[in-house]
Write an enzyme that holds these catalytic residues in place. Structure first.
Site, PDB file in Angstrom:
ATOM      1  N   HIS A  91      19.703  -9.502  73.093  1.00 33.68           N
ATOM      2  CA  HIS A  91      19.818 -10.935  72.869  1.00 33.68           C
ATOM      3  C   HIS A  91      18.495 -11.436  72.344  1.00 33.68           C
ATOM      4  CE1 HIS A  91      17.773 -11.656  76.752  1.00 33.68           C
ATOM      5  NE2 HIS A  91      18.517 -10.685  77.187  1.00 33.68           N
TER       6      HIS A  91
ATOM      7  N   HIS B 160       6.791  -5.529  76.046  1.00 33.42           N
ATOM      8  CA  HIS B 160       6.525  -6.722  76.860  1.00 33.42           C
ATOM      9  C   HIS B 160       5.054  -6.771  77.271  1.00 33.42           C
ATOM     10  CE1 HIS B 160      10.368  -8.562  77.168  1.00 33.42           C
ATOM     11  NE2 HIS B 160      10.946  -7.651  77.932  1.00 33.42           N
TER      12      HIS B 160
HETATM   13 FE   LIG Z   1      13.171  -7.415  78.301  1.00 32.47          FE
END
Ligand SMILES: [Fe+2]
Length: 625
Positions: free
Chosen positions: A23, A142
């Site tokens: 997403h 991340h």
């Molecule tokens: Fe993630």
């Protein structure tokens, strides 16, 4: 030794980072350590959380730099699809035959696209890029998005999300141009998925309603926190945990929770859009409390492991600004930093930066204010283009050659309780509007919150709006002693600005209907003060925010108040506007009073009124979020 040799000692290194197919697809372009551009695909396609290949975002990034795909040195994807496939297969085998249906539903997309990503990416870049495609791991991406743009030379890193390939959280250390992940937590034990399970159970959409659940928490009591701790979790001192999987269905089913979960929490999941009851408020308060406890434990453990002074956070859970506020108050670290796009969209930028520093081994220059440029990394539009659009549409507008009279007129409108669409400069990267694509209002007005929700956003909301505050005035209004440029910290409104509730208001606060509670003013800036006196703050500075800062300063000159309401420029279910055309359509489709498109100001009173049907059809064109 760098793992990837520099293309040429004198040529700048151009790296395109991509996130897609889960997403929030996005693209980011980094040239020689400078973040040139970054944007989410949803802004261009107008499909919220668009997960398709970020074709438009890539085009935009290349256009912004004036280059073509064949001039790229590296293209990087933000996770490792084969490892993810491995997790899918193993999970299926582990839960077989229960997971057959969800497995069969996931397969076609994997077989068609995800297993052939290099081919797919090359195709989408029209065959122009012929070098290697790099894949970084999800949590490396991340972690890189959290540390490399941060203002720290060295910092502990904490990433927490739903799930990447296998990992659901990681603790790492960033130093200079390197990051190292020291510890990870693995699927199915996931803080993000635990929070999403409650989001689902409380009737909100997974992967977007988490923010609503967090906003609902202050209305409840954490009555279920002990049950969560005792029955759902085996939580250890270091913040790692195991989930009791018989209560969850996300590993094998098509829903997050099942019967066992219902038995534990007093009945069925709330159905979407139905009345919110005290149970949901208490569940929200409970999972929020447990989340904060886990985040604090993980952060303490990160401190023990690294001894670092500072902490960087990323992953979807880092968007939980209430937990971030708790971390800050607990003073485990001297300071914390969270990128504007802490979720998967930011993985595109992280992947590009990881490649540049970790693989190409380029030295890193630390910027004391951070390297994100205020998150203003998206497209901007010039005066000529905007005037051409307005002339073509034959809408009436006022053009201001000078900034001062423009700001005076807008501030004047704000203090007369007008709702202002504010479109200027480069679009923000990340889920929050930060003063480039924002709807603004006067936070002092008790009526503003419900007005803006009903007339503009077309929603009943229990959430207050967020304040944008002149950085130098933040400590006067809020219990915060540092900047929060990306609206990712929550702090309380200072007691001096709070108001005592009358007996009648106190009884309204016990009304089972949330709508009665939400409109009880709690401070002299009620539209941005939550029921527990908290606010999610954006601090605004002139060097980062330019004209937006000067507008708030003008509003303060006129009113004495250095705070405005800042909510994203969109209606419910719509991605934040990207172009002047999107903004004009939104302005005409709802009851906004004023639209500022750079130097042009449009008054609704001077436009022909859209019919009710035309407005309704605009609202209907976006699904509910
Ligand atoms: Fe993630």
């Amino acid at each position: 030794m760098p793992l990837i040799a520099l293309a040429s000692a004198r040529m700048p290194t151009r790296i395109l980072g991509l996130s897609a197919f889960y997403h929030d697809s996005a693209a980011a372009l980094v040239i020689d350590g400078e973040i040139i551009a970054a944007a989410q695909e949803e802004r261009f396609t107008r499909i919220k959380h668009d997960h398709e290949f970020p074709r438009h975002a890539v085009d935009y990034c290349l256009r912004e730099a004036g280059i073509t795909a064949d001039q790229l040195d590296h293209v990087v994807f933000y996770d490792k699809p084969l490892l993810k496939f491995d997790r899918l297969l193993e999970t299926y085998l582990g839960y077989a035959p229960a997971g057959l249906r969800s497995f069969m539903m996931a397969m076609p997309l994997w077989l068609k696209t995800k297993l052939h990503l290099p081919r797919e990416i090359r195709r989408c870049l029209e065959g122009k890029y012929r070098r290697r495609i790099v894949f970084t791991s999800h949590h490396e991406s991340h972690a890189a998005s959290a540390f490399f743009p941060s203002p720290f030379e060295e910092a502990a890193i904490l990433t927490m999300d739903g799930v990447g390939e296998w990992d659901t959280a990681s603790i790492g250390l960033g130093k200079g141009n390197r990051i190292e992940l020291l510890k990870t937590l693995e699927f199915p034990h996931s803080l993000g998925l635990l929070y999403s399970a409650f989001t689902y159970f409380c009737g909100f959409k997974v992967n977007s309603g988490e923010y609503k659940l967090m906003g609902l928490a202050p209305y409840g009591e954490p009555k279920y926190a002990d049950i969560i701790r005792e029955r759902l979790l085996d939580l250890r001192a270091d913040g790692s945990f195991r989930l009791e999987m018989r209560y969850f269905q996300y590993a094998e089913g098509l829903t997050m929770t099942g019967r066992e979960f219902e038995r534990l929490f007093g009945g069925r999941a709330r159905s979407a859009e139905s009345m919110i009851t005290q149970r949901e408020m208490d569940l929200a308060a409970s999972i929020q409390a447990v989340t904060e406890e886990i985040v604090v434990r993980m952060a303490r453990h990160a401190k023990e492991l690294t001894g670092a002074k500072y902490l960087c956070l990323a992953g979807g859970v880092a968007l939980n600004c209430v937990a971030n506020g708790v971390l800050l108050r607990d003073r485990i670290f001297e300071d914390i930093w969270i990128p504007s796009a802490a979720g998967d969209a930011g993985g595109a930028l992280g992947a590009a930066l990881f490649t540049l520093y970790q693989l190409v081994d380029q030295p890193r220059r630390v910027n004391a204010r951070d390297s994100l440029k205020g998150a203003l990394l998206g497209p901007s539009f010039g005066d000529t283009e905007i005037r051409a659009l307005l002339d073509e549409r034959a809408v009436k507008y006022h053009h201001f050659a000078d900034e001062a009279p423009l700001l005076a007129a807008v501030a004047e409108a704000l203090r007369s309780e007008k709702v202002v669409g504010w479109f200027q400069g480069r679009m923000e990267f990340g889920p929050r509007a930060l003063g480039s694509r924002s709807i603004l209002g006067d936070p002092r007005s008790p009526a503003m919150q419900s007005q803006m929700n009903l007339r503009i956003k077309y929603r009943e909301s229990f959430r207050p709006f967020a304040p944008s505050c002149l950085a130098e005035d933040a400590a006067e209004y809020f219990e915060i002693d540092r900047e929060s440029p990306y609206m990712l910290l929550v702090a309380d409104v200072r007691p001096g600005h709070r108001v005592e509730l009358s007996a009648e208001q106190s009884s309204a606060m016990r009304d089972p209907d949330l709508r009665s509670r939400v409109n009880v003013p709690r401070s002299d800036i009620p539209a941005v003060t939550h029921v527990d006196y908290s606010a999610r703050i954006q601090t605004v500075t002139e060097d980062r925010n330019g004209r937006y800062y000067r507008l708030i300063r003008e509003f303060k000159r006129q009113t004495g108040c250095g705070v405005v309401i800042n909510t994203s420029f969109n209606i419910r279910g719509e991605p934040i506007v990207c172009t002047p055309e999107d903004a004009l359509r939104c302005f005409l489709g709802c009851d906004m009073d004023l639209l500022v498109l750079e130097n042009c100001v449009l008054y609704k009173s001077e436009q022909p009124e859209l019919s009710a049907e035309e407005k309704a059809s605009y609202v209907r064109s976006f699904g509910l979020d």
